[in-house]
Design a protein around this motif. Structure first.
Motif, PDB file in Angstrom:
ATOM      1  N   VAL A  77       0.848  -1.194   0.000  1.00 37.20           N
ATOM      2  CA  VAL A  77       0.000   0.000   0.000  1.00 37.20           C
ATOM      3  C   VAL A  77       0.886   1.247   0.000  1.00 37.20           C
ATOM      4  CG1 VAL A  77      -1.695   1.326   1.305  1.00 37.20           C
ATOM      5  CG2 VAL A  77      -1.879  -1.144   1.215  1.00 37.20           C
ATOM      6  N   VAL A  81       1.001   4.113  -3.000  1.00 34.89           N
ATOM      7  CA  VAL A  81       0.684   5.512  -2.738  1.00 34.89           C
ATOM      8  C   VAL A  81       1.906   6.404  -2.977  1.00 34.89           C
ATOM      9  CG1 VAL A  81       0.009   7.154  -0.948  1.00 34.89           C
ATOM     10  CG2 VAL A  81      -1.166   4.975  -1.128  1.00 34.89           C
ATOM     11  N   TRP A  85       2.054   6.767  -7.096  1.00 38.78           N
ATOM     12  CA  TRP A  85       1.191   7.938  -7.117  1.00 38.78           C
ATOM     13  C   TRP A  85       1.852   9.194  -6.563  1.00 38.78           C
ATOM     14  CZ3 TRP A  85      -3.782   5.067  -5.081  1.00 38.78           C
ATOM     15  CH2 TRP A  85      -4.264   4.261  -6.109  1.00 38.78           C
ATOM     16  N   GLY A  86       3.059   9.069  -6.074  1.00 39.12           N
ATOM     17  CA  GLY A  86       3.786  10.257  -5.639  1.00 39.12           C
ATOM     18  C   GLY A  86       3.243  10.941  -4.400  1.00 39.12           C
ATOM     19  N   GLY A  87       2.621  10.193  -3.493  1.00 38.88           N
ATOM     20  CA  GLY A  87       2.105  10.787  -2.258  1.00 38.88           C
ATOM     21  C   GLY A  87       3.218  11.159  -1.302  1.00 38.88           C
ATOM     22  N   THR A  88       2.919  12.018  -0.343  1.00 38.58           N
ATOM     23  CA  THR A  88       3.917  12.400   0.651  1.00 38.58           C
ATOM     24  C   THR A  88       4.199  11.206   1.561  1.00 38.58           C
ATOM     25  OG1 THR A  88       2.843  14.537   0.625  1.00 38.58           O
ATOM     26  CG2 THR A  88       4.519  14.186   2.307  1.00 38.58           C
ATOM     27  N   VAL A  91       3.365  11.265   5.387  1.00 36.28           N
ATOM     28  CA  VAL A  91       1.933  11.248   5.655  1.00 36.28           C
ATOM     29  C   VAL A  91       1.360   9.861   5.425  1.00 36.28           C
ATOM     30  CG1 VAL A  91      -0.266  12.192   4.951  1.00 36.28           C
ATOM     31  CG2 VAL A  91       1.714  13.672   5.085  1.00 36.28           C
ATOM     32  N   SER A  92       1.746   9.249   4.295  1.00 36.92           N
ATOM     33  CA  SER A  92       1.259   7.909   4.008  1.00 36.92           C
ATOM     34  C   SER A  92       1.661   6.951   5.118  1.00 36.92           C
ATOM     35  CB  SER A  92       1.817   7.427   2.671  1.00 36.92           C
ATOM     36  OG  SER A  92       1.697   6.043   2.572  1.00 36.92           O
TER      37      SER A  92
END
Lengths: 309, 363
Positions: A77, A81, A85-88, A91-92
């Protein structure tokens, strides 16, 4: 005196091993450029998964398998992310902590109808066959198989980074993904490898807590060890032996805490329980400046979804 | 340079800005719905009925007038920790230490509230200020470590959470243990208790108003002062800010201190408003809940009112969910985790909205 030393050594191994597993995994992930401050979450869910697997099959080794699978699932997961998807990343990873503590709480109630802890499950036996070895046989035989498995993982990780092309490539995508891609490397695939590797080791670390040193899962049993592992990665300067040593260093402070509690020193328990955390802060403060430069492209997403800076 | 942003005429309709706000709102809604759907699957997989569970959650949070005021009350601490996380985020600092700062704030409020004798006009403000100072004090160490030694704020604030937890536990069980058997401090003086703002049986105290004031204060600080302008500049692009003569380290330092004060205020309000003392382990993740609150609001102070209400509703409805639908209270942690995961995938949602839907418009 000898008793104290033997106690401390044994307890250091017991307390340090889960941290070391997780820290070695965290190091691999961070070297490939993906930070995971949610190692705590992987450990929690894996500790729970290990108890469930061990309970369902009445076999502790199935618990280990479950823990590894859960570690892989959670880090998958995180990879999806953060890598695709380049999420921070920070935070993830906090989401992973919430998800894992939540799922283990919900699972406890749904599967065992309880709160707080699971029923007793089969745990891994200590390595009694080693008893035959002269002098240190008794000491060796009292250790959990997780301790020996850790040595194997340590060697594999060391070999990976020191002697394989894969290890070199992992480092490259962590330092300069653009150059790596130009050279024809698949940045995403390599980073996925790093993160999943961290999930497997984190899973082992979590499993040791519930079915290695104990025989049940308790809520809050990870108690910040995932964060200590994170500290160990920084303190060990992303070097296999350094990270291992730092993890054992934290293990030693946890052992010291247990020892001081057992001999009932006239200091409030709370202050003794603080020791590993305070030690981490002090060590990070002392090793500050030079070592905290870190991985060049660490924490930065590399995808088409996020504008590159 | 920095003062340029102040005093400029605002409120000219800016289409682009409106569009951006709408997009942020849409992303939050998509994430929320997606989290609820995946959450329903989790509930179903663990053998409960998701509709029943969500129904109970809703009834527990909004079912009656009293329940609604409880929800408003539960939103207060997470509103403040949400503000704390958000203001730090706006300056590129990830403060995971809100939990510890809130604990220290609560502790300070409990001590000043119980052991200082003053008339209410002085006592109550003093207690509240003490909680803010304590929260700020607890953020001070990670802030200094970041400024002087470049120690990761994430790691140091986590460690300080644990240190605060044990310290507060020691103080509650040791030197400041109140009368009676229960592990709690003495009840604070009436002169330090926040008055109720609704008649009984409704439960809502002045803390809710204080939280709203904190929202306005944070907005003004961020958007109407040169200090806030510098912080946002650092958060937007640290190297550009540095090139323009903004002291990046100093701003991060200040942002973390203010963040700590807000979290501490959350603890102070909880003690002076509803608990009136500290019970062991009272916080239960107020600090960590600040993270989804801030993220859902895209770090906008006014939007935090609503995201805090949502998390507050989850917190107040969760016990009803546990008792009537048989799913553990921890389900709300799962939901919050899912919300964060989806919000974290914001870039991808944004990308597809812009390229697919936006692209069609051009064609």
């Amino acid at each position: 005196m000898l008793n104290a030393i033997s106690y401390l050594l044994s307890a250091t191994l017991r307390m340090g091993t889960p941290i070391a597993y997780t820290a070695l995994g965290g190091m691999t992930s961070e070297r490939s450029g993906v930070n995971n401050i949610g190692l705590e979450g992987i450990m929690t869910a894996a500790a729970f998964g290990a108890a469930v697997g061990s309970y369902l099959f009445q076999n502790a080794w199935m618990g280990v398998v479950f823990a590894i699978l859960i570690g892989i699932a959670i880090s998958a997961v995180h990879s999806l992310v953060c890598i695709t998807w380049g999420g921070t990343q920070a935070v993830s990873s906090m989401a992973l902590v919430l998800l894992s503590t939540g799922i283990s709480g919900v699972g406890l109630k749904a599967l065992f109808g309880r709160q707080g802890n699971s029923p007793e499950v089969p745990s891994l036996p200590t390595t009694t066959p080693l008893e035959g070895i002269p002098v240190i046989g008794e000491f060796l035989s009292q250790q959990s198989p997780f301790v020996y498995l850790l040595l194997l993982c340590l060697l594999i990780t060391w070999f990976l980074f020191r002697h394989t092309r894969l290890g070199l490539r992992l480092i490259t995508v962590g330092e300069n993904p653009k150059a790596a891609e130009t050279a024809g490397l698949n940045v995403h695939r390599l980073r996925y490898f790093g993160v999943i590797y961290s999930g497997i080791l984190g899973g082992l670390g979590g499993a040791m807590l519930s079915i290695g040193s104990m025989n049940m899962f308790q809520e809050g049993m990870v108690a910040g060890r995932g964060y200590l592992a994170l500290g160990a990665v920084t303190m060990g300067r992303w070097n296999t032996w350094g990270v291992f040593g730092s993890a054992m260093f934290f293990g030693f402070f946890s052992a010291l805490q247990l020892y001081l509690q057992s001999i009932q020193v006239p200091v409030p328990t709370e202050f003794i329980q603080m020791i590993p955390y305070v030690a981490t802060v002090i060590v990070l403060a002392l090793s500050a400046g030079k070592s905290n430069a870190g991985i060049a492209a660490g924490g930065k997403p590399y995808t088409k979804f996020v504008q590159q800076r | 340079m920095a003062t340029k942003a102040i005093g400029k005429p605002r409120f000219k309709p800016d289409r682009k800005k409106l569009q951006e706000t709408g997009l942020s709102l849409l992303i939050t809604l998509i994430s929320l719905v997606a989290a609820l759907i995946v959450g329903a699957i989790v509930i179903w997989a663990f053998g409960s009925n998701p509709f029943e569970a969500y129904g109970a959650l809703w009834r527990g949070a909004f079912g009656t007038g009293i329940a609604f005021t409880v929800t408003l009350g539960k939103a207060v601490p997470v509103m403040l920790t949400g503000l704390a996380v958000a203001i730090a985020f706006r300056c590129s600092v990830f403060n995971i230490g809100a939990e510890g700062q809130l604990l220290m704030g609560a502790m300070a409020a409990a001590l000043v509230g119980a052991y200082v004798n003053l008339p209410m006009v002085l006592h109550l403000p003093l207690t509240i200020l003490a909680s803010m100072a304590a929260g700020m004090f607890w953020a001070f160490f990670p802030a200094v470590l970041k400024l002087r030694g470049n120690v990761s704020v994430v790691i140091s604030t986590i460690m300080f959470n644990y240190i605060a937890q044990y310290l507060v536990q020691y103080l509650i069980l040791g030197p400041f243990k109140g009368p009676g058997e229960s592990p709690a401090t003495a009840t604070i003086a009436e002169t330090a208790q926040l008055p109720d703002i609704l008649p009984k049986p409704y439960v809502l105290n002045l803390g809710f108003v204080l939280a709203l004031l904190a929202v306005v204060g944070t907005y003004i600080l961020l958007n109407r002062t040169s200090m806030g302008y510098e912080m946002r500049a650092v958060g937007f692009n640290a190297s550009a800010a540095h090139t323009n003569g903004i002291d990046v380290g100093r701003n991060m330092f200040l942002a973390l201190l203010i963040s700590g004060a807000l979290a501490g205020l959350g603890g102070g309000i909880e003690v002076t408003g509803s608990l009136n003392k500290i019970v062991n382990n009272f916080s239960a993740n107020y600090g960590f809940n600040g993270i989804p609150v801030a993220l859902m609001a895209h770090n906008n102070p006014f939007a935090i009112i609503f995201s805090a209400l949502l998390i507050g509703a989850m917190r107040s409805g969760s016990s009803m969910m546990q008792s009537s639908a048989g799913i553990s209270q921890n389900m709300i942690d799962v939901l919050q985790g899912l919300i964060i995961v989806f919000l974290c995938s914001e870039h991808v949602i944004r990308y597809y909205i812009k390229h697919r839907i936006g692209g069609k418009k051009h064609a």
